[in-house]
Design an enzyme around this catalytic site. Sequence first.
Site, PDB file in Angstrom:
ATOM      1  N   GLU A 515       0.964  -1.304  -0.025  1.00  0.00           N
ATOM      2  CA  GLU A 515      -0.033  -0.057   0.082  1.00  0.00           C
ATOM      3  C   GLU A 515       0.914   1.258   0.047  1.00  0.00           C
ATOM      4  O   GLU A 515       1.873   1.440   0.735  1.00  0.00           O
ATOM      5  CB  GLU A 515      -0.905   0.238   1.387  1.00  0.00           C
ATOM      6  CG  GLU A 515      -1.876  -0.615   1.179  1.00  0.00           C
ATOM      7  CD  GLU A 515      -3.239  -0.319   2.345  1.00  0.00           C
ATOM      8  OE1 GLU A 515      -3.015   0.821   2.764  1.00  0.00           O
ATOM      9  OE2 GLU A 515      -3.852  -1.340   2.712  1.00  0.00           O
TER      10      GLU A 515
HETATM   11  C1  LIG Z   1       2.650  16.829  11.157  1.00  0.00           C
HETATM   12  C2  LIG Z   1       1.820  15.691  10.753  1.00  0.00           C
HETATM   13  C3  LIG Z   1       0.639  15.776  11.363  1.00  0.00           C
HETATM   14  C4  LIG Z   1       2.569  14.333  11.579  1.00  0.00           C
HETATM   15  C5  LIG Z   1       1.815  13.180  11.312  1.00  0.00           C
HETATM   16  C6  LIG Z   1       1.905  12.000  12.255  1.00  0.00           C
HETATM   17  C7  LIG Z   1       0.961  10.965  12.477  1.00  0.00           C
HETATM   18  C8  LIG Z   1      -0.298  11.554  12.783  1.00  0.00           C
HETATM   19  C9  LIG Z   1       1.241  10.128  11.101  1.00  0.00           C
HETATM   20  C10 LIG Z   1       2.220   9.345  10.879  1.00  0.00           C
HETATM   21  C11 LIG Z   1       2.163   8.060  10.224  1.00  0.00           C
HETATM   22  C12 LIG Z   1       0.505   8.172  10.104  1.00  0.00           C
HETATM   23  C13 LIG Z   1      -0.267   6.673   9.923  1.00  0.00           C
HETATM   24  C14 LIG Z   1       0.503   6.074   8.434  1.00  0.00           C
HETATM   25  C15 LIG Z   1      -0.379   4.890   8.105  1.00  0.00           C
HETATM   26  C16 LIG Z   1      -1.570   4.821   8.319  1.00  0.00           C
HETATM   27  C17 LIG Z   1      -2.317   3.550   7.695  1.00  0.00           C
HETATM   28  C18 LIG Z   1      -3.535   4.044   6.846  1.00  0.00           C
HETATM   29  O1  LIG Z   1      -4.454   2.651   6.608  1.00  0.00           O
HETATM   30  C19 LIG Z   1      -4.302   2.228   5.430  1.00  0.00           C
HETATM   31  O2  LIG Z   1      -4.641   3.250   4.469  1.00  0.00           O
HETATM   32  C20 LIG Z   1      -5.661   3.592   3.519  1.00  0.00           C
HETATM   33  C21 LIG Z   1      -6.024   4.963   3.547  1.00  0.00           C
HETATM   34  O3  LIG Z   1      -5.835   5.544   4.759  1.00  0.00           O
HETATM   35  C22 LIG Z   1      -6.828   2.915   4.126  1.00  0.00           C
HETATM   36  O4  LIG Z   1      -7.872   2.988   3.378  1.00  0.00           O
HETATM   37  C23 LIG Z   1      -6.403   1.305   4.139  1.00  0.00           C
HETATM   38  O5  LIG Z   1      -7.590   0.611   4.476  1.00  0.00           O
HETATM   39  C24 LIG Z   1      -5.424   1.307   5.243  1.00  0.00           C
HETATM   40  O6  LIG Z   1      -4.708  -0.199   5.311  1.00  0.00           O
HETATM   41  C25 LIG Z   1      -4.549   4.989   7.633  1.00  0.00           C
HETATM   42  C26 LIG Z   1      -3.557   5.927   8.488  1.00  0.00           C
HETATM   43  C27 LIG Z   1      -2.338   5.668   9.106  1.00  0.00           C
HETATM   44  C28 LIG Z   1      -2.627   4.972  10.457  1.00  0.00           C
HETATM   45  C29 LIG Z   1      -1.305   6.873   9.266  1.00  0.00           C
HETATM   46  C30 LIG Z   1      -2.170   7.925  10.483  1.00  0.00           C
HETATM   47  C31 LIG Z   1      -1.542   9.025  10.691  1.00  0.00           C
HETATM   48  C32 LIG Z   1      -0.058   8.927  11.340  1.00  0.00           C
HETATM   49  C33 LIG Z   1       0.028   8.243  12.565  1.00  0.00           C
END
Ligand SMILES: CC(C)CCC[C@@H](C)[C@H]1CC[C@H]2[C@@H]3CC=C4C[C@@H](O[C@@H]5O[C@H](CO)[C@@H](O)[C@H](O)[C@H]5O)CC[C@]4(C)[C@H]3CC[C@]12C
Length: 764
Positions: A515
Amino acid sequence: MPAKIHISADGQFCDKDGNEIQLRGVNLDPSVKIPAKPFLSTHAPIENDTFFEDADKVSFINHPLVLDDIEQHIIRLKSLGYNTIRLPFTWESLEHAGPGQYDFDYMDYIVEVLTRINSVQQGMYIYLDPHQDVWSRFSGGSGAPLWTLYCAGFQPANFLATDAAILHNYYIDPKTGREVGKDEESYPKMVWPTNYFKLACQTMFTLFFGGKQYAPKCTINGENIQDYLQGRFNDAIMTLCARIKEKAPELFESNCIIGLESMNEPNCGYIGETNLDVIPKERNLKLGKTPTAFQSFMLGEGIECTIDQYKRTFFGFSKGKPCTINPKGKKAWLSAEERDAIDAKYNWERNPEWKPDTCIWKLHGVWEIQNGKRPVLLKPNYFSQPDATVFINNHFVDYYTGIYNKFREFDQELFIIIQPPVMKPPPNLQNSKILDNRTICACHFYDGMTLMYKTWNKRIGIDTYGLVNKKYSNPAFAVVLGENNIRKCIRKQLSEMQKDAKSMLGKKVPVFFTEIGIPFDMDDKKAYITNDYSSQTAALDALGFALEGSNLSYTLWCYCSINSHIWGDNWNNEDFSIWSPDDKPLYHDTRAKTPTPEPSPASTVASVSTSTSKSGSSQPPSFIKPDNHLDLDSPSCTLKSDLSGFRALDAIMRPFPIQIHGRFEFAEFNLCNKSYLLKLVGKTTPEQITVPTYIFIPRHYFTPSRLSIRSSSGHYTYNTDYQVLEWFHEPGHQFIEICAKSKSRPNTPGSDTSNDLPAECVIS
Ligand SMILES: CC(C)CCC[C@@H](C)[C@H]1CC[C@H]2[C@@H]3CC=C4C[C@@H](O[C@@H]5O[C@H](CO)[C@@H](O)[C@H](O)[C@H]5O)CC[C@]4(C)[C@H]3CC[C@]12C
């Protein structure tokens, strides 16, 4: 039939002769997260209890795709040069009626989906993804069936009142069908992942991975809930695999299905939390209502609490006004009466010590209510672990061992793709019995800034992977300034993810970005009105640049056939689809905009030999011909493969090495000057060079008569049907640079016409 994929000694995908290959494609399609009948997107309001009562009667047939539409979608994807599909499915879609009650109609529909994909031209490589987000639809995401929450003793109908989960469905006005309030006030952008820190999801993951250790009293029919849930989940996955093999064995024999991934984005739940009374310092996602773990236990038991609330600001997330939640007598746990009915329905016999109407963490002595009214946290460090790697190396490995053994019993040759928690390195499995030579490591990458702000910020970026993995003593050091540095930083992050994965699993294990993607609803959806996708193009190009620099295979998140401008991918306001039916009317063929090519100068005519399939040129692996009768240079020619509806097409459509006669060294596609550079180490073949390196050269950028190619050795043939350049080169270090000549810029920057032309190039 596509060729079988092998793994080289240094962990690259290759063909049987060791020629490196790349897998590129999409996740098809996020609609699998929601039932099709009734159509229950997350913007379907929850008006009454039927949402829960009828959850065992839903059907997911038609998600991912309506059968009759499959061909057009696959042809469209193939026109991007894509050869791979990640096929997500959910546990709920297979086993929503109850434990062991499988929806074989849905499984047969999946078999048909696979068969149809496989029959489009030469098919696609497909791997299966047991998908979940924050455990299930009923805890704000997708994945597990409702009964799994009942199994843990939860009453999901009360999750809203107790803030045990945040569901998009509750923010839809049943009268208008539109969202209530303004985005940031009601259902903020990307708020759904905050469910990972709420009672329902965090408890479910703790039970799934660590029930035996942390909730020994939670047994069902004599089995701890951990084993019960893992057993049912793995059995459901394996039942699907077995059904496919029984109904369509050719899908395995013809290299259509290449493997199975482990659970999507597994999560540690509470495991490792050192103090349940505070919000962990290292948590970098704080948005909306943010209870501590202890506050969420109290809320779950119906106790009023005042909790922190966070807002997204320019500087990240900042604390706003605290908020008081009064569950008004509701509990997140089943009452005795409700639980008896549920247990009777599913034939569950629970440990008599497992009291109904009670938080399971209270049951296990983590907290108590003193003197009938004062909640006290007794063991704030109940889930704490000696170090941060305990979850991954123990709880996760135990789970992975289960699915690994079952899958290997079923098949020894298919790939098994191990997926660690998102943005974290995998467990150390070197010399372990559960690491074999058909194992791949999955990584997911999302740029934190792009994801959370839904814009492409050219000035300020963040090293997301570094931040998540605490590589900086101060988060401020994770900041990068300027677009070029941001691009380089993303490239560095992907390469570090690859390096970290290989240091845990060994260099022989390929790393596959299963992904990666961007939200398309950037800048308040401005592009849907203006058709100016420059932000999205820049953000996607940065990902493309990062991936191709390290020769990384990937499947983009995502392709959604039912995407719409208003509801995106129909799930939690996400809009990641690279294609939308709503974008079709916005499409202009960029080729039409470029001036009609002048008759090519003699020297250019002599630069590349073009061929169609009729000329007998060999067919590159797993590649399709978009159309048999294509005369690309005819002024009336419009591409038969329909590119309308693709968003940010300039960044999605990229040249890449489909198969390298040798080893990859470096690649870069420059979107601004439309040039592609590939460096490789050609194989040393004693006999004449007869095997070419195949490079996908999309017509979208490179008009055959205007190709300008410079290389260190060899000669080329450009197959216009497949949009593939066959480059026959010498052994050893080689490069090739391909440019699209324009009228105003006849030569590659920095090169003169004579340099453009290699020794042997012919156009037929
Ligand atoms: C200055 C900024 C605000 C700093 C941001 C820091 C954190 C809030 C982010 C750092 C890493 C992020 C996480 C990375 C990956 C993620 C997985 C994602 O799920 C998949 O993605 C698709 C699109 O969203 C979704 O539809 C799929 O089904 C999933 O398999 C969801 C978001 C997150 C958990 C992401 C959240 C924000 C951070 C922690």
